[in-house]
Design a protein around this motif. Structure first.
Motif, mmCIF file in Angstrom:
data_model
loop_
_atom_site.group_PDB
_atom_site.id
_atom_site.type_symbol
_atom_site.label_atom_id
_atom_site.label_comp_id
_atom_site.label_asym_id
_atom_site.label_seq_id
_atom_site.Cartn_x
_atom_site.Cartn_y
_atom_site.Cartn_z
ATOM 1 N N MET A 227 39.468 52.036 29.041
ATOM 2 C CA MET A 227 39.874 53.437 28.912
ATOM 3 C C MET A 227 40.752 53.576 27.676
ATOM 4 O O MET A 227 41.757 52.873 27.537
ATOM 5 N N MET A 228 40.354 54.437 26.747
ATOM 6 C CA MET A 228 41.157 54.780 25.574
ATOM 7 C C MET A 228 41.587 53.537 24.782
ATOM 8 O O MET A 228 42.719 53.422 24.336
ATOM 9 N N GLY A 229 40.657 52.597 24.650
ATOM 10 C CA GLY A 229 40.933 51.414 23.844
ATOM 11 C C GLY A 229 41.624 50.287 24.565
ATOM 12 O O GLY A 229 41.879 49.238 23.968
ATOM 13 N N PHE A 230 41.936 50.467 25.859
ATOM 14 C CA PHE A 230 42.539 49.419 26.675
ATOM 15 C C PHE A 230 41.582 49.036 27.788
ATOM 16 O O PHE A 230 40.738 49.842 28.209
ATOM 17 N N HIS A 231 41.743 47.817 28.293
ATOM 18 C CA HIS A 231 41.142 47.498 29.580
ATOM 19 C C HIS A 231 42.196 47.788 30.630
ATOM 20 O O HIS A 231 43.360 47.412 30.477
ATOM 21 N N THR A 232 41.823 48.491 31.705
ATOM 22 C CA THR A 232 42.795 48.927 32.700
ATOM 23 C C THR A 232 42.629 48.161 34.014
ATOM 24 O O THR A 232 41.523 47.800 34.409
ATOM 25 N N ASP A 233 43.758 47.955 34.664
ATOM 26 C CA ASP A 233 43.780 47.278 35.964
ATOM 27 C C ASP A 233 43.560 48.314 37.054
ATOM 28 O O ASP A 233 44.442 48.594 37.865
ATOM 29 N N SER A 234 42.358 48.876 37.097
ATOM 30 C CA SER A 234 42.088 50.010 37.974
ATOM 31 C C SER A 234 41.560 49.608 39.347
ATOM 32 O O SER A 234 41.429 50.453 40.225
ATOM 33 N N HIS A 235 41.224 48.324 39.537
ATOM 34 C CA HIS A 235 40.645 47.848 40.809
ATOM 35 C C HIS A 235 39.405 48.658 41.171
ATOM 36 O O HIS A 235 39.199 49.003 42.337
ATOM 37 N N THR A 236 38.591 48.930 40.176
ATOM 38 C CA THR A 236 37.425 49.782 40.349
ATOM 39 C C THR A 236 36.187 48.945 40.654
ATOM 40 O O THR A 236 35.821 48.060 39.885
ATOM 41 N N GLY A 237 35.539 49.224 41.773
ATOM 42 C CA GLY A 237 34.253 48.622 42.074
ATOM 43 C C GLY A 237 34.307 47.122 42.277
ATOM 44 O O GLY A 237 35.321 46.548 42.693
ATOM 45 N N PRO A 238 33.196 46.434 41.969
ATOM 46 C CA PRO A 238 33.124 44.992 42.202
ATOM 47 C C PRO A 238 33.918 44.195 41.176
ATOM 48 O O PRO A 238 34.329 44.706 40.132
ATOM 49 N N VAL A 239 34.115 42.917 41.475
ATOM 50 C CA VAL A 239 34.816 42.005 40.583
ATOM 51 C C VAL A 239 34.022 41.838 39.296
ATOM 52 O O VAL A 239 32.790 41.709 39.315
ATOM 53 N N LEU A 240 34.713 41.842 38.155
ATOM 54 C CA LEU A 240 34.050 41.670 36.870
ATOM 55 C C LEU A 240 33.528 40.243 36.722
ATOM 56 O O LEU A 240 34.128 39.285 37.211
ATOM 57 N N GLU A 241 32.422 40.104 35.983
ATOM 58 C CA GLU A 241 31.851 38.772 35.776
ATOM 59 C C GLU A 241 32.845 37.836 35.093
ATOM 60 O O GLU A 241 32.908 36.644 35.407
ATOM 61 N N SER A 242 33.627 38.362 34.163
ATOM 62 C CA SER A 242 34.614 37.515 33.483
ATOM 63 C C SER A 242 35.681 37.009 34.446
ATOM 64 O O SER A 242 36.218 35.905 34.273
ATOM 65 N N VAL A 243 35.991 37.795 35.458
ATOM 66 C CA VAL A 243 36.967 37.370 36.455
ATOM 67 C C VAL A 243 36.358 36.318 37.380
ATOM 68 O O VAL A 243 37.024 35.361 37.778
ATOM 69 N N TRP A 244 35.073 36.477 37.712
ATOM 70 C CA TRP A 244 34.398 35.417 38.477
ATOM 71 C C TRP A 244 34.445 34.098 37.703
ATOM 72 O O TRP A 244 34.673 33.032 38.297
ATOM 73 N N ASP A 245 34.227 34.165 36.397
ATOM 74 C CA ASP A 245 34.291 32.949 35.573
ATOM 75 C C ASP A 245 35.678 32.306 35.646
ATOM 76 O O ASP A 245 35.811 31.076 35.736
ATOM 77 N N LEU A 246 36.717 33.148 35.592
ATOM 78 C CA LEU A 246 38.083 32.625 35.683
ATOM 79 C C LEU A 246 38.348 32.014 37.062
ATOM 80 O O LEU A 246 39.034 30.984 37.171
ATOM 81 N N LEU A 247 37.817 32.632 38.111
ATOM 82 C CA LEU A 247 37.999 32.071 39.448
ATOM 83 C C LEU A 247 37.338 30.702 39.549
ATOM 84 O O LEU A 247 37.927 29.752 40.094
ATOM 85 N N GLU A 248 36.146 30.585 39.021
ATOM 86 C CA GLU A 248 35.451 29.291 39.039
ATOM 87 C C GLU A 248 36.253 28.235 38.289
ATOM 88 O O GLU A 248 36.314 27.072 38.701
ATOM 89 N N HIS A 249 36.898 28.641 37.205
ATOM 90 C CA HIS A 249 37.723 27.724 36.419
ATOM 91 C C HIS A 249 39.007 27.356 37.161
ATOM 92 O O HIS A 249 39.474 26.208 37.094
#
Length: 298
Positions: A227-249
């Protein structure tokens, strides 16, 4: 019921949209995380009978606690407020944890409240500078919990959209120092980490390499949006793929991990639905099974 130390459970953070889900699908969760602040009326510091539980919230906690562990995740402690430490709030949280046998409790490494007379509340978790002064402020406050709890007290890494200049520590260095000197644990919010890494152009995996991961007891996963040039911590919808990657790590590194919690904002229930929530829970459980030699369960 308890979450055994050798097990990693998978749970969800409750919000009001999930009432029907809890009735039908609580058995699919290993635990339920609850924001206790949403279930009480706070009459203000110094008030007699300050915290008044709402009957519906009390009934929910009693219902769930008979079937699954209840993890308390506070949002109102404001543990980094410079002018005061709200011991009344802290004691109320401790009393609830003991009443409902919570396996651990948590709040945020942040502040939201200022002032001791006419108190102001920002209603969001604000970041603090990672310096020695803040560390010295926090150590006795964390120890207040440690001396009264027979379970872990965790602080969550905060999302931030600006950086204080001239900080003495990185966030991961600050958390390592706090855990070592005060005995805190870490609630590692991977979406907060991802959001900060995108907005401030640093490596999230380097962060995980620098964090003393043995201090991580719980991990949060969530979705968000630009949103407006930022990534926001909106807790919107499903988990992002990049976050799944971090969880696996992160899972193999977090040798004392006890829970992975899916968070979503109540406005996203129509996006996810009950089946979508269960898909997120199942995917997290599959990652835990695949990357941990510890059993999942309660």
């Amino acid at each position: 019921m308890t979450i055994e130390h050798s097990h990693i459970g998978v749970g969800a953070l409750f919000n009001p949209s999930m009432s029907a889900f809890i009735e039908r699908s609580l058995s699919c969760l290993d635990y339920l995380a609850v924001i206790p602040d949403r279930g009480w009326v706070d009459h203000g510091m110094g008030s007699s009978s300050r915290f008044q539980m709402l009957p519906s919230a009390e009934a929910l906690l009693e219902q769930v606690a008979g079937l699954r562990p209840v993890v308390l995740h506070g949002i109102g402690l404001s543990i980094c407020s410079a002018e005061f430490f709200d011991k009344e709030y802290a004691c109320n949280l401790i009393d609830l944890a003991q009443r409902f046998n919570s396996p651990w409790i948590s709040d945020h490494l942040s502040f939201s409240r200022v002032g001791t007379g006419h108190e102001l509340n920002a209603a969001i978790t604000l970041p603090v500078p990672y310096d020695r002064e803040v560390l010295d402020l926090l150590i006795p406050r964390v120890q207040f919990f440690k001396q009264r709890l027979n379970r872990p007290f965790l602080l969550e890494n905060n999302v931030y959209y600006f950086r204080y200049p001239g900080q003495e520590f990185t966030e991961e260095e600050f958390l390592n120092e706090l855990c070592e000197k005060a005995g805190s644990g870490v609630l590692l919010d991977l979406h907060n980490l991802y959001t900060n890494s995108v907005n401030h152009a640093f490596s999230a995996t380097d962060y995980l390499s620098n964090l003393a991961m043995q201090n991580v007891t719980e991990i949060h996963i969530a979705g968000g949006m630009p949103m407006m040039g930022f990534h926001t911590d909106s807790h919107t919808g499903p988990v992002l793929e990049s976050v799944w990657d971090l969880l696996e790590h992160a899972i193999p590194l977090a040798t004392n991990l006890r829970g992975v919690t899916f968070e979503f904002h109540e406005s996203s229930y129509s996006i996810l639905g009950e089946s979508g929530i269960l898909e997120q829970i199942d995917r997290a459980r599959s990652l835990v099974n695949a990357h941990s030699n510890r059993e999942v369960g309660v």
